[in-house]
Enzyme design. Structure first.
Site, PDB file in Angstrom:
ATOM      1  CG  HIS A  90      -1.830  -1.242   1.174  1.00 27.75           C
ATOM      2  ND1 HIS A  90      -2.908  -1.434   0.340  1.00 27.75           N
ATOM      3  CD2 HIS A  90      -1.678  -2.398   1.872  1.00 27.75           C
ATOM      4  CE1 HIS A  90      -3.399  -2.653   0.562  1.00 27.75           C
ATOM      5  NE2 HIS A  90      -2.667  -3.260   1.466  1.00 27.75           N
ATOM      6  CD  GLU A 134      -2.294  -3.942   4.834  1.00 28.16           C
ATOM      7  OE1 GLU A 134      -3.453  -3.624   4.506  1.00 28.16           O
ATOM      8  OE2 GLU A 134      -1.577  -4.722   4.169  1.00 28.16           O
ATOM      9  CG  HIS A 169       0.039  -6.933   1.941  1.00 23.94           C
ATOM     10  ND1 HIS A 169      -0.791  -5.955   1.427  1.00 23.94           N
ATOM     11  CD2 HIS A 169       0.995  -7.146   1.003  1.00 23.94           C
ATOM     12  CE1 HIS A 169      -0.355  -5.601   0.217  1.00 23.94           C
ATOM     13  NE2 HIS A 169       0.737  -6.306  -0.061  1.00 23.94           N
ATOM     14  CD  GLU A 215      -2.686 -10.333   3.532  1.00 26.84           C
ATOM     15  OE1 GLU A 215      -2.557  -9.507   4.456  1.00 26.84           O
ATOM     16  OE2 GLU A 215      -3.248 -10.080   2.454  1.00 26.84           O
TER      17      GLU A 215
HETATM   18 ZN   LIG Z   1      -2.536  -5.172   2.341  1.00 24.76          ZN
END
Ligand SMILES: [Zn+2]
Length: 191
Positions: A10, A28, A84, A156
């Site tokens: 991001h 995040e 992430h 993640e």
């Molecule tokens: Zn993400």
């Protein structure tokens, strides 16, 4: 030494904060950058060359996955690791998971190296694995996995939408341990 591209997910800030935990004031994109920066320190200390696709809290050009892939490809990355935080509608959802592109690639081996280090470091973190093909990674056609030339994984780390895991993601000791586990996993790939 090998060239490692770290991809903090991001673009950050108002452009794309990624998943957000409003109650805890967590974004995040910030956590991804903090942990990726620490992974970089470990890898540089171990002699690797490291390129980060994003280095600032908010960086407009990184809002393009094409830009990120071209950066990695033009640099000639040997591996790409995208970081992430997960998110779900249910606050109960928890655990860590790692994605590779479809089919069998060296990304699968990289994913296994990283997951082995994470499960060794975090006994309380549920592994959300897909063992159908004999290894723990899940397969998805994510852009960053599909359009990078090098073996790539998308991790993640934990769920920012889960109150307990959000507290961990925000905790500097947890961040340090996660960064160390990811860096060790990357090193293991080259052993
Ligand atoms: Zn993400």
């Amino acid at each position: 030494m090998a060239k490692i591209c770290l991809d903090p997910g991001h673009a950050g800030g108002n452009i794309d904060p990624g998943a957000v935990n409003g109650k805890m004031g967590l974004q995040e994109a910030i956590i991804n950058l903090v942990i990726a920066s620490q992974v970089k320190k470990h890898l540089v200390a171990a002699g690797y060359q490291v390129l980060m696709t994003r280095t600032k809290a908010e960086q407009v050009e990184t809002d393009s996955l094409k830009y990120r892939c071209e950066l990695a490809n033009n640099w000639g990355a040997d591996l790409v690791v995208s970081l992430h935080c997960n998110s779900a509608a249910s606050e109960q959802a928890n655990g860590t998971e790692i994605y590779t592109s479809l089919g069998e690639t060296n990304g699968d081996r990289l994913a296994t190296c990283i997951i082995n280090q994470i499960t060794a470091s975090f006994s309380d973190l549920q592994l959300r694995a897909d063992w159908d093909d004999g290894d723990p990674d899940k397969e998805q056609n994510f852009y960053i996995l599909r359009y990078t030339d090098a073996p790539a994984v998308l991790l993640e780390m934990a769920f920012i939408s889960n109150p307990e895991e959000a507290a961990k993601l925000a905790d500097s000791a947890w961040q340090r341990d996660m960064a160390r586990a990811v860096a060790r996993g990357i090193s293991d790939y080259f052993v």
